[in-house]
Each structure stands twice: as C-alpha cells, then as structure tokens.
Design an enzyme around this catalytic site. Sequence first.
Site, mmCIF file in Angstrom:
data_model
loop_
_atom_site.group_PDB
_atom_site.id
_atom_site.type_symbol
_atom_site.label_atom_id
_atom_site.label_comp_id
_atom_site.label_asym_id
_atom_site.label_seq_id
_atom_site.Cartn_x
_atom_site.Cartn_y
_atom_site.Cartn_z
ATOM 1 N N ARG A 101 -2.216 -8.889 18.801
ATOM 2 C CA ARG A 101 -3.500 -8.210 19.045
ATOM 3 C C ARG A 101 -4.317 -8.987 20.089
ATOM 4 N NH1 ARG A 101 -7.103 -4.384 17.365
ATOM 5 N NH2 ARG A 101 -5.666 -3.411 15.895
ATOM 6 N N TYR A 129 2.356 0.650 17.840
ATOM 7 C CA TYR A 129 1.539 0.818 19.038
ATOM 8 C C TYR A 129 0.490 1.920 19.005
ATOM 9 C CZ TYR A 129 4.544 -2.778 20.659
ATOM 10 O OH TYR A 129 5.185 -3.980 20.755
ATOM 11 N N PHE A 403 12.355 -0.310 29.727
ATOM 12 C CA PHE A 403 11.889 -1.598 30.256
ATOM 13 C C PHE A 403 11.241 -2.405 29.156
ATOM 14 C CE2 PHE A 403 8.658 1.659 30.863
ATOM 15 C CZ PHE A 403 7.497 1.068 30.399
HETATM 16 C C1 LIG Z 1 5.996 -7.082 17.040
HETATM 17 C C2 LIG Z 1 5.377 -8.472 17.190
HETATM 18 C C3 LIG Z 1 5.098 -8.716 18.684
HETATM 19 C C4 LIG Z 1 4.059 -8.493 16.388
HETATM 20 O O1 LIG Z 1 3.390 -9.717 16.630
HETATM 21 P P1 LIG Z 1 2.291 -10.305 15.589
HETATM 22 O O2 LIG Z 1 1.584 -11.399 16.306
HETATM 23 O O3 LIG Z 1 2.921 -10.590 14.307
HETATM 24 O O4 LIG Z 1 1.305 -9.051 15.440
HETATM 25 P P2 LIG Z 1 -0.250 -9.138 14.984
HETATM 26 O O5 LIG Z 1 -0.393 -10.057 13.845
HETATM 27 O O6 LIG Z 1 -1.102 -9.403 16.171
HETATM 28 O O7 LIG Z 1 -0.459 -7.648 14.522
HETATM 29 C C5 LIG Z 1 -1.189 -6.712 15.279
HETATM 30 C C6 LIG Z 1 -1.253 -5.430 14.506
HETATM 31 O O8 LIG Z 1 0.045 -4.812 14.520
HETATM 32 C C7 LIG Z 1 0.516 -4.653 13.182
HETATM 33 N N1 LIG Z 1 1.950 -4.933 13.223
HETATM 34 C C8 LIG Z 1 2.539 -6.053 13.677
HETATM 35 N N2 LIG Z 1 3.884 -5.941 13.577
HETATM 36 C C9 LIG Z 1 4.125 -4.737 13.032
HETATM 37 C C10 LIG Z 1 5.317 -4.045 12.680
HETATM 38 N N3 LIG Z 1 6.524 -4.593 12.877
HETATM 39 N N4 LIG Z 1 5.207 -2.800 12.173
HETATM 40 C C11 LIG Z 1 3.982 -2.240 11.988
HETATM 41 N N5 LIG Z 1 2.808 -2.854 12.306
HETATM 42 C C12 LIG Z 1 2.891 -4.080 12.824
HETATM 43 C C13 LIG Z 1 -0.253 -5.617 12.351
HETATM 44 O O9 LIG Z 1 -0.335 -5.163 11.015
HETATM 45 C C14 LIG Z 1 -1.602 -5.643 13.039
HETATM 46 O O10 LIG Z 1 -2.383 -4.530 12.670
HETATM 47 P P3 LIG Z 1 -4.002 -4.589 12.718
HETATM 48 O O11 LIG Z 1 -4.379 -5.537 13.830
HETATM 49 O O12 LIG Z 1 -4.401 -3.188 12.998
HETATM 50 O O13 LIG Z 1 -4.396 -5.101 11.369
HETATM 51 C C15 LIG Z 1 6.311 -9.584 16.631
HETATM 52 O O14 LIG Z 1 6.632 -9.290 15.297
HETATM 53 C C16 LIG Z 1 7.604 -9.743 17.413
HETATM 54 O O15 LIG Z 1 7.683 -10.537 18.337
HETATM 55 N N6 LIG Z 1 8.668 -8.984 17.033
HETATM 56 C C17 LIG Z 1 9.977 -9.083 17.659
HETATM 57 C C18 LIG Z 1 9.972 -8.637 19.129
HETATM 58 C C19 LIG Z 1 9.315 -7.289 19.332
HETATM 59 O O16 LIG Z 1 9.521 -6.353 18.563
HETATM 60 N N7 LIG Z 1 8.495 -7.187 20.397
HETATM 61 C C20 LIG Z 1 7.801 -5.986 20.735
HETATM 62 C C21 LIG Z 1 8.567 -5.293 21.793
HETATM 63 S S1 LIG Z 1 8.008 -3.649 22.102
#
Ligand SMILES: CC(C)(COP(=O)(O)OP(=O)(O)OC[C@H]1O[C@@H](n2cnc3c(N)ncnc32)[C@H](O)[C@@H]1OP(=O)(O)O)[C@@H](O)C(=O)NCCC(=O)NCCS
Length: 403
Positions: A101, A129, A403
């Site tokens: 976030r 997203y 991408f």
């Molecule tokens: C997806 C990822 C980037 C999330 O990072 P994070 O720092 O844990 O996310 P945050 O704590 O900032 O969460 C932000 C919001 O997204 C939500 N969220 C995070 N991961 C989520 C998931 N897998 N499914 C649903 N919601 C999710 C959180 O609940 C939070 O919601 P809110 O702010 O409305 O309360 C991380 O888990 C990751 O690196 N995953 C593997 C790689 C990946 O999937 N990258 C994205 C490529 S499109």
Amino acid sequence: MSTSTTLDQLVLRSPTDADWAQTTLLHGVSFGHFEHADTYAVARDLIADDGAVVVCDDDAVVGMAAYFDFAFTVPGGAVVPMAGVSMVGVAPTHRRRGVLRAMYVELHRRIAEAGYPLAGLTASEGGIYGRFGYGPATMERVLTIDRRFAKFHSDAPDPGGARIIRPAEHGDALAAIYERWRRQTPGGIRRVQGLWDDLLADREDDRDGGTELVGILHEDGYVLYRVCGTETLKVRVEEFKAVTTDAHVALTRGLLGLDLVETVELGTYARDPLPYLLTDSRVARTTKYEDDLWLRIMDVPAALETRIYQADVSTVIEVSDQFAGSGGRFALDIRNGRARCRPTDAPPQVSMDLDVLGSLYLGVHQVVPLALANRVRATDSMVLPRLQAAFLSDVPAHLGFPF
Ligand SMILES: CC(C)(COP(=O)(O)OP(=O)(O)OC[C@H]1O[C@@H](n2cnc3c(N)ncnc32)[C@H](O)[C@@H]1OP(=O)(O)O)[C@@H](O)C(=O)NCCC(=O)NCCS
C-alpha cells in the site's frame, strides 16, 4: 520478546544502484522464478524516469514496485501513455503490514504527476487490486482444442499463404506485423526491440518443458508455439497475432494441421472467432476465462475523451476513488462517437467505483451485468443499455503482451 518490524521503521525511496543489485533476489523469491539477467535488464530499461520505488529495512530491500512507460491503444485507435505497473514484490518476511500500500501510494502519486491518463497491470491474484481502483479490462480465454476431431466448416475460407519458420530468423517481419496489429487493437502495447530480442532468444529456461519456439508466418499474421510431451503431443501457443481475417484462418489451419498433435492450447481474447470456423465448436473448449489486463483510470475526462464510442448518450456520472483522488462527478456527453466529459455539480444519474469504469473502458465488460451486481447504480435504469451500447468497442480488446 521481540516483535516484527512495523511500517514506520522502514524507509521508502527511489532505488540506488546498490538496491537494484538486491532486487533480483526479492523479485525471484516473490515470483518463485528467477529471471535471466538479460530479461531483467530489458524490464529495467522499460521503467519510466523515477518510476521505481523500494522499501528498505536497514540495508535490506524488502519491497519493490515500478511502472513501465507504455504506448497503449484504446478503442478507435488512439495511442495514449499508460503506466504499466510491474515488478511488484514484498519479502515474505515483511508481508501484510502495508508495504505494498505504501509503495502504491507513492507510485500513483508519481504516475498522476507525470500526467498518465491510464495505469495498467497484470495481476498475480484477483483479490488485490480493486481496492487500488483497478478493474479487469481484458479477459484471457484459453481454448483447448482436441485437434483430432476439429473439422473446418465448409464456409471457412482457405486463403493459404502461411509457412513454417524459425522465429529468430524472421524477427523483423514478426515485429512489423505486431506493430500493425497493436495500432489497430485496443489493448495493444508498443513492443520495443529489447523485448523482441528477449522473446526470440528462446532460452531453455523459458520453455517450461516445451520444444524450441516454432513459428507459422503469414504476410498479415503469425503464430509462435512449442510442442510439449513425448508420447502424447500438445501444442502450446505462445503468441497469435493476426491483422486480417485471412491471416487468422490461414494460421488456424496451420496449427490444426499438425497431424501428430492431440491438443492445441491457445490463450486468446474473449471474442476470438476461432470456434466458429469449426463444424463442431464444442471441440474448442474454453478451459480458462480469466482477467488479463487491469486498468486504473488516472484522469477520467482525458481517458474518456480519447476513445471512440458506438452509440450516443448524455448523462452525469459519479465516479468514486477511495485510493488516490481520481474520481469526481462528470457531465458525459457522447455524440457521433466522441465524448465530451467535464466536471459538474449537477445531480448524478449513474454512479460507480473507479475500478468499474476501468472494466468498462475497453468494451469487454458491460454496463448492464455490472448494474445487476450493483456495481453500477442509476437513478433511471433506462440509461444503462444506452451507456452499455456506447462503451462497446468495434475491434475486440486484446492485451498485447503480459508484463
Ligand atoms: C501481493 C504482495 C505484493 C502484497 O504485499 P503486502 O505488503 O503484504 O501488502 P499490504 O500489506 O500492503 O496490503 C495492501 C492491501 O492489499 C491486501 N492484500 C495484500 N495481499 C493480498 C492478497 N494476496 N489477496 C488479497 N488481498 C491482499 C491487504 O489486505 C491490504 O488491504 P487494505 O490495505 O485495504 O487493508 C505480496 O504478498 C507479494 O509480494 N506477493 C508475491 C508477488 C506478487 O504477487 N506480486 C504482485 C504482482 S501483480
């Protein structure tokens, strides 16, 4: 007892050279796949000026996100700048405490400041997203065709003109066809030479058990595929681009002519006419139907005035953006294919969240079903079919490349 690091103990900033050296590990760990150094270098070259952020815990990079500077085609053929958000990862040791976030807040501040009307991404998971104002805007339909039972309908043309190739020997021809295709197709993205070189390098690591890349080339289209399996052969299509209907059918005939192959698997766009070419369209089974490109409208008037429309409608829409202030109330007047969109204080007739507008923008998702799910709300439901007709696209949207 010690506790985990909190967000306010972390530092968010643009990456230094030393940070970049660490990001390959974070990227590989996040996606479970380590990119070849050349692939990673090509991705870095796509990043817009000041288009990357990292989050650091002391000297360790624990979060990264960036956006590419893309030229993107919208319905009607206009090409607009799109911020292609990518390379997003947070270390498993630092997840779910707001790192993503925080990076998104900063990245979208920069995207807005740089004046991009659109931001787009392809999502690893579908639940993340929407909260950031992104809606699924194109769909990928995977067709799995039992080639042995696929017969062409007697009405299906047989224009010929296709031949098998080694793709790396025809890079210029492929790039020229792609360039024509992307300019006429909503969802098309300009593909720079580095991306072509990377694709055609066809490294063993990128083959996922398949053969080297094989191509079928027509003067107005191409298909790139691999054969997988040893006893039972399956063709996995990596890319299929046709500028004309003749090229589409000639390439399809080439693919389905692979006698010793049992199935052909093709990831394509929702409205691909391929099943209609067959006597039994059930042979082309849809085995996956999933979001492909997600769009966030950064500037509602600029985005809506750039595309063209299929029907006239005049209304006031209220667009809510909980994330970054791109919403507002707009008088939308669509006439003769063009929109005039201006902020207004008039009472709204239609309201929706910004992610829904992103879903409607390329004409793939439609107003009436979204209204049935209460994602679009109207004071007078008569406006809904008119709005739906307006937002359709004559050329079906199809994402250029992931991408
Ligand atoms: C997806 C990822 C980037 C999330 O990072 P994070 O720092 O844990 O996310 P945050 O704590 O900032 O969460 C932000 C919001 O997204 C939500 N969220 C995070 N991961 C989520 C998931 N897998 N499914 C649903 N919601 C999710 C959180 O609940 C939070 O919601 P809110 O702010 O409305 O309360 C991380 O888990 C990751 O690196 N995953 C593997 C790689 C990946 O999937 N990258 C994205 C490529 S499109």
